[in-house]
Motif scaffolding. Structure first.
Motif, short mmCIF file in Angstrom:
data_model
loop_
_atom_site.label_atom_id
_atom_site.label_comp_id
_atom_site.label_asym_id
_atom_site.label_seq_id
_atom_site.Cartn_x
_atom_site.Cartn_y
_atom_site.Cartn_z
N ILE A 155 0.85 -1.19 0.00
CA ILE A 155 0.00 0.00 0.00
C ILE A 155 0.88 1.24 0.00
O ILE A 155 1.78 1.37 0.84
N GLY A 156 0.63 2.13 -0.94
CA GLY A 156 1.32 3.41 -0.97
C GLY A 156 0.51 4.43 -0.20
O GLY A 156 -0.52 4.88 -0.67
N GLY A 157 0.97 4.76 1.02
CA GLY A 157 0.31 5.79 1.82
C GLY A 157 -0.50 5.24 2.97
O GLY A 157 -1.35 4.37 2.78
N GLU A 161 5.35 4.70 3.54
CA GLU A 161 4.86 5.97 4.11
C GLU A 161 6.04 6.77 4.65
O GLU A 161 7.00 6.19 5.18
N ILE A 162 5.96 8.10 4.55
CA ILE A 162 7.03 8.94 5.07
C ILE A 162 6.67 9.62 6.38
O ILE A 162 7.55 10.04 7.13
N SER A 163 5.40 9.75 6.70
CA SER A 163 4.97 10.43 7.92
C SER A 163 5.27 9.56 9.15
O SER A 163 4.86 8.40 9.21
N GLU A 164 5.95 10.14 10.12
CA GLU A 164 6.29 9.40 11.33
C GLU A 164 5.03 8.97 12.08
O GLU A 164 4.93 7.84 12.55
N GLU A 220 4.90 -5.05 7.48
CA GLU A 220 6.13 -4.29 7.29
C GLU A 220 5.76 -2.86 6.92
O GLU A 220 4.79 -2.64 6.18
N VAL A 221 6.53 -1.90 7.43
CA VAL A 221 6.33 -0.49 7.09
C VAL A 221 7.66 0.06 6.59
O VAL A 221 8.68 -0.04 7.27
N PHE A 222 7.65 0.63 5.38
CA PHE A 222 8.86 1.16 4.77
C PHE A 222 8.78 2.68 4.69
O PHE A 222 7.72 3.24 4.41
N ASP A 223 9.92 3.33 4.89
CA ASP A 223 10.05 4.76 4.60
C ASP A 223 10.88 4.88 3.33
O ASP A 223 12.06 4.54 3.34
N PRO A 224 10.30 5.34 2.23
CA PRO A 224 11.04 5.38 0.97
C PRO A 224 12.23 6.32 0.98
O PRO A 224 13.05 6.28 0.06
#
Length: 355
Positions: free
Chosen positions: A180-182, A205-208, A222-226
């Motif tokens: 999922i993107g976002g 996702e980029i938001s902390e 899993e959660v990725f920060d691009p």
């Protein structure tokens, strides 16, 4: 009664207006809670977009700005028309907030009524809305819910149906891997549906704050920060070089869309759930050479009964996604402004017309 009315860009007013009258085939409802949707924010900042402008009445509702807003809402039945015999006062309900022409056979399971001409939404195209004390809705769009489900959580069933519809469109199955993107409201709720259906979920996702919410709610494996990892490489590594089976675009960011195209397996599926305010540059060469399928997913159709059952049966817990509760008078200052300027801290802010 009191209602929040859209007049123009950044002009929403809390006004006293007449309460709606009960009519044949309809149900009168006291609104419990109503969520603030991203589309509400777009209307506030840039509208009217979906809302019919003053002087241009909607072809089905016949209404134009000013319009009572709010389409993600729950409530309690207060009265039913004489020809409605399957709902009673006191029942909890949620609304499938459609404005659709009478010539569309919405009870036919083969009809994608959300794609019908001039479709709009209660709370955007007229016919009242959830940012008000009372509303009268056609019986077709009123869905009863069990007493043990809180009206606050029930207000999230509408956006949850968006996620469920996207899941259906993806054709994902238990054991598949989804990216999922976002991790905004729709991304998180789509993830909740996927997890409930046995799908492994990765989120980029980029938001902390949103990364933390994805982890603490358990909707992501899993959660990725691009900004920190190559998402495509990470997905490939975790899937043994295969790639994700399906992906869901929930950001309206072109770079994210292209990442998803690259991260799914050959002949994989990317479902676009976002509403775009611009035309993105799409890596069509990568899409064509790997035969990736892009599918659009618009709102929902025939999905509310299943989604309601998932919530009633405890397969999905909506409470953790509620990050604020406010009264109608605080709609702009503590609702819209918070979601616009501090969205890192919020998923869904709910509004009560009686708080």
């Amino acid at each position: 009664m009191r209602a929040a009315r859209f007049h123009a860009t950044q002009d929403i007013r809390i006004e006293d207006i007449p309460a709606p009258e009960l009519k044949r085939g309809h149900v009168a409802i006291d609104v419990g809670w109503c969520g603030i949707c991203g589309s509400d924010l777009h209307e506030y900042l840039e509208g009217p977009i979906i809302i019919p402008p003053a002087g241009q009445p909607h072809p089905i509702s016949g209404e134009e700005a000013p319009i009572t807003m709010g389409h993600e809402f729950s409530g309690t039945v207060t009265a039913v028309a004489d020809d409605v015999d399957d709902l009673t006062p006191g029942q909890k309900v949620v609304i499938e907030p459609y404005i659709i022409g009478d010539d569309v056979p919405t009870d036919d399971p083969e009809v994608d009524y959300q794609l019908s001409p001039n479709m709009n939404f209660i709370g955007l195209g007229g016919r009242g809305g959830g940012f008000s004390e009372k509303v009268v809705v056609a019986r077709r769009w009123v869905h009863p819910i069990a007493d043990h489900v809180g009206l606050d959580e029930a207000a999230l069933i509408e956006p949850l149906a968006v996620g469920y519809h996207a899941y259906r469109k993806s054709r994902a199955r238990a054991g598949d891997v989804a990216l999922i993107g976002g991790a905004g409201p729709i991304g998180l709720l789509t993830a909740a549906v996927l997890k409930a259906e046995g799908v492994d979920v990765y989120i980029s996702e980029i938001s902390e704050g949103r990364k933390a919410k994805a982890r603490e709610t358990g909707v992501a494996d899993e959660v990725f920060d691009p900004r920190e990892v190559d998402v495509v490489e990470e997905v490939s590594r975790l899937t043994g070089g295969k790639g994700a089976d399906v992906a869901f675009e929930c950001t309206s960011v072109g770079q994210v869309l292209n990442t998803l195209i690259a991260a799914v397996k050959p002949a994989g599926v990317v479902v676009n759930v976002s509403i775009w305010g611009h035309k993105p540059e799409v890596d069509l060469q990568n899409l064509v050479l790997r035969e990736v399928e892009i599918i659009g997913s618009a709102a929902y159709a025939h999905d509310h009964p299943t989604v309601i059952s998932m919530v009633e049966d405890g397969k999905i817990d909506l409470a953790p996604f509620i990050t604020g509760r406010i009264g109608l008078d605080d709609l702009v200052d503590k609702g819209f402004d918070q979601l616009i300027n501090n969205n890192d801290e919020h998923v869904k802010i709910l509004v009560s017309p009686t708080l």
